[in-house]
Each structure stands twice: as structure tokens, then as C-alpha cells.
Design a protein around this motif. Structure first.
Motif, PDB file in Angstrom:
ATOM      1  N   UNK A  25     -20.481 103.064  18.020  1.00 47.51           N
ATOM      2  CA  UNK A  25     -19.078 102.699  17.787  1.00 47.51           C
ATOM      3  C   UNK A  25     -18.293 103.831  17.147  1.00 47.51           C
ATOM      4  N   UNK A  26     -18.990 104.881  16.741  1.00 42.49           N
ATOM      5  CA  UNK A  26     -18.336 106.044  16.165  1.00 42.49           C
ATOM      6  C   UNK A  26     -19.022 107.313  16.608  1.00 42.49           C
ATOM      7  N   UNK A  27     -18.614 108.406  16.053  1.00 41.45           N
ATOM      8  CA  UNK A  27     -19.153 109.696  16.459  1.00 41.45           C
ATOM      9  C   UNK A  27     -20.619 109.851  16.067  1.00 41.45           C
ATOM     10  N   UNK A  28     -21.390 110.411  16.986  1.00 39.55           N
ATOM     11  CA  UNK A  28     -22.797 110.697  16.692  1.00 39.55           C
ATOM     12  C   UNK A  28     -23.046 112.186  16.537  1.00 39.55           C
ATOM     13  N   UNK A  29     -22.010 112.982  16.676  1.00 40.13           N
ATOM     14  CA  UNK A  29     -22.197 114.436  16.676  1.00 40.13           C
ATOM     15  C   UNK A  29     -22.784 114.959  15.369  1.00 40.13           C
ATOM     16  N   UNK A  30     -22.528 114.241  14.283  1.00 36.40           N
ATOM     17  CA  UNK A  30     -23.048 114.683  12.982  1.00 36.40           C
ATOM     18  C   UNK A  30     -24.388 114.054  12.627  1.00 36.40           C
ATOM     19  N   UNK A  31     -24.891 113.200  13.505  1.00 34.93           N
ATOM     20  CA  UNK A  31     -26.171 112.529  13.237  1.00 34.93           C
ATOM     21  C   UNK A  31     -27.299 113.457  13.673  1.00 34.93           C
ATOM     22  N   UNK A  32     -28.131 113.825  12.726  1.00 36.99           N
ATOM     23  CA  UNK A  32     -29.122 114.865  12.976  1.00 36.99           C
ATOM     24  C   UNK A  32     -30.166 114.433  14.010  1.00 36.99           C
ATOM     25  N   UNK A  33     -30.642 113.227  13.866  1.00 36.73           N
ATOM     26  CA  UNK A  33     -31.706 112.758  14.751  1.00 36.73           C
ATOM     27  C   UNK A  33     -31.398 111.342  15.211  1.00 36.73           C
ATOM     28  N   UNK A  34     -31.592 111.104  16.501  1.00 39.33           N
ATOM     29  CA  UNK A  34     -31.490 109.749  17.027  1.00 39.33           C
ATOM     30  C   UNK A  34     -32.759 109.454  17.808  1.00 39.33           C
ATOM     31  N   UNK A  35     -33.183 108.195  17.728  1.00 41.24           N
ATOM     32  CA  UNK A  35     -34.439 107.859  18.372  1.00 41.24           C
ATOM     33  C   UNK A  35     -34.388 106.537  19.115  1.00 41.24           C
ATOM     34  N   UNK A  36     -35.316 106.399  20.018  1.00 41.46           N
ATOM     35  CA  UNK A  36     -35.561 105.127  20.700  1.00 41.46           C
ATOM     36  C   UNK A  36     -36.900 104.580  20.201  1.00 41.46           C
ATOM     37  N   UNK A  37     -36.891 103.321  19.859  1.00 39.61           N
ATOM     38  CA  UNK A  37     -38.087 102.617  19.412  1.00 39.61           C
ATOM     39  C   UNK A  37     -38.329 101.436  20.342  1.00 39.61           C
ATOM     40  N   UNK A  38     -39.530 100.890  20.278  1.00 43.64           N
ATOM     41  CA  UNK A  38     -39.799  99.672  21.024  1.00 43.64           C
ATOM     42  C   UNK A  38     -40.746  98.775  20.231  1.00 43.64           C
ATOM     43  N   UNK A  40     -43.276  95.539  21.164  1.00 42.03           N
ATOM     44  CA  UNK A  40     -43.878  94.597  22.094  1.00 42.03           C
ATOM     45  C   UNK A  40     -44.300  93.344  21.324  1.00 42.03           C
ATOM     46  N   UNK A  41     -44.441  92.224  22.003  1.00 41.82           N
ATOM     47  CA  UNK A  41     -44.838  90.984  21.330  1.00 41.82           C
ATOM     48  C   UNK A  41     -46.144  91.158  20.561  1.00 41.82           C
ATOM     49  N   UNK A  42     -46.108  90.762  19.299  1.00 37.21           N
ATOM     50  CA  UNK A  42     -47.299  90.834  18.482  1.00 37.21           C
ATOM     51  C   UNK A  42     -47.666  92.210  17.986  1.00 37.21           C
ATOM     52  N   UNK A  43     -46.807  93.187  18.241  1.00 32.74           N
ATOM     53  CA  UNK A  43     -47.094  94.556  17.821  1.00 32.74           C
ATOM     54  C   UNK A  43     -46.010  95.084  16.911  1.00 32.74           C
ATOM     55  N   UNK A  44     -46.340  96.150  16.189  1.00 37.30           N
ATOM     56  CA  UNK A  44     -45.359  96.779  15.316  1.00 37.30           C
ATOM     57  C   UNK A  44     -44.384  97.620  16.131  1.00 37.30           C
ATOM     58  N   UNK A  45     -43.209  97.775  15.579  1.00 34.80           N
ATOM     59  CA  UNK A  45     -42.219  98.644  16.211  1.00 34.80           C
ATOM     60  C   UNK A  45     -42.724 100.086  16.166  1.00 34.80           C
ATOM     61  N   UNK A  46     -42.558 100.814  17.261  1.00 39.34           N
ATOM     62  CA  UNK A  46     -43.039 102.185  17.328  1.00 39.34           C
ATOM     63  C   UNK A  46     -41.965 103.113  17.867  1.00 39.34           C
ATOM     64  N   UNK A  47     -42.031 104.359  17.435  1.00 37.08           N
ATOM     65  CA  UNK A  47     -41.111 105.381  17.928  1.00 37.08           C
ATOM     66  C   UNK A  47     -41.559 105.825  19.313  1.00 37.08           C
ATOM     67  N   UNK A  48     -40.626 105.815  20.243  1.00 35.66           N
ATOM     68  CA  UNK A  48     -40.913 106.221  21.615  1.00 35.66           C
ATOM     69  C   UNK A  48     -40.465 107.659  21.858  1.00 35.66           C
TER      70      UNK A  48
END
Length: 112
Positions: A25-38, A40-48
């Protein structure tokens, strides 16, 4: 406070492809790192995958060579191109940046 909204998930057959988008919703240019996580059912969230402001990327071993993360600072959007999808890629996918709350995520289901 910047908010992130994920989209692009769906049902796809094994071997197929999807492209996820994360719109800020705003600028991301100053955000140093962006990530995708996932999560799965019954599992911990993990960095993809993650990408820094310089464009350097890193990936979980399980997705290397199949997923590609990219960011478009002009459009305040981060993408995750997913190819050669496997049933074990089924999960809710989230994008995240430090200091920004988790969004609702987008469901990816890989099944025949």
C-alpha cells in the motif's frame, strides 16, 4: 503503516506454474529485504525466497531452480514465479518485510 496483499494463488496440476503477486500500500523502495514465506497444514511457516534492495536473492533448497523472486519498486510489488510445481508446494503463501504485519496470504494447491 504499509500493508501487503498477496494474490495469484489457485489450484494447479503438478508440473504447472503460478505467479504470485504482493502489492504494497506504500513504497517498498526503502525496504531492505522482502520475502515470500509459506505455511503448509500442520507445519511451521518457512522462508521460501528473499530479495534485497540491490536485487540479490536467496532461496530455500526445496525451491531452488523452480521459483524466482523479483521486486518492482516502481509498482510497489514483489512477485514469486513458481514453476515445476509439486504437491509438496501446497501451502498458504505470504509476503513479508521487517516491521510489516502479516497479510492474509494466498492459497496454492498443487494436485491432479
Amino acid at each position: 503503516q504499509v500493508q501487503l496483499v498477496e494474490s495469484g494463488g489457485g489450484l494447479v496440476q503438478p508440473g504447472g506454474s503460478l505467479r504470485l503477486s504482493c502489492a504494497a500500500s506504500g513504497s517498498i523502495s526503502s525496504i531492505a529485504v522482502m520475502g515470500w514465506y509459506r505455511q503448509a497444514p500442520g507445519k511451521q511457516r518457512e522462508l521460501v525466497a528473499a530479495i534485497n534492495s540491490g536485487g540479490s536473492t536467496n532461496y530455500a533448497d526445496s525451491v531452488k531452480g523452480r521459483f524466482t523472486i523479483a521486486r518492482d519498486n516502481a509498482k510497489n510489488t514483489v512477485f514469486l514465479q513458481m514453476s515445476s510445481l509439486k504437491p509438496e508446494d501446497t501451502a498458504v503463501y505470504y509476503c513479508k518485510a521487517p516491521g510489516i504485519v502479516w497479510g492474509q496470504g494466498t492459497q496454492v494447491t498443487v494436485s491432479s
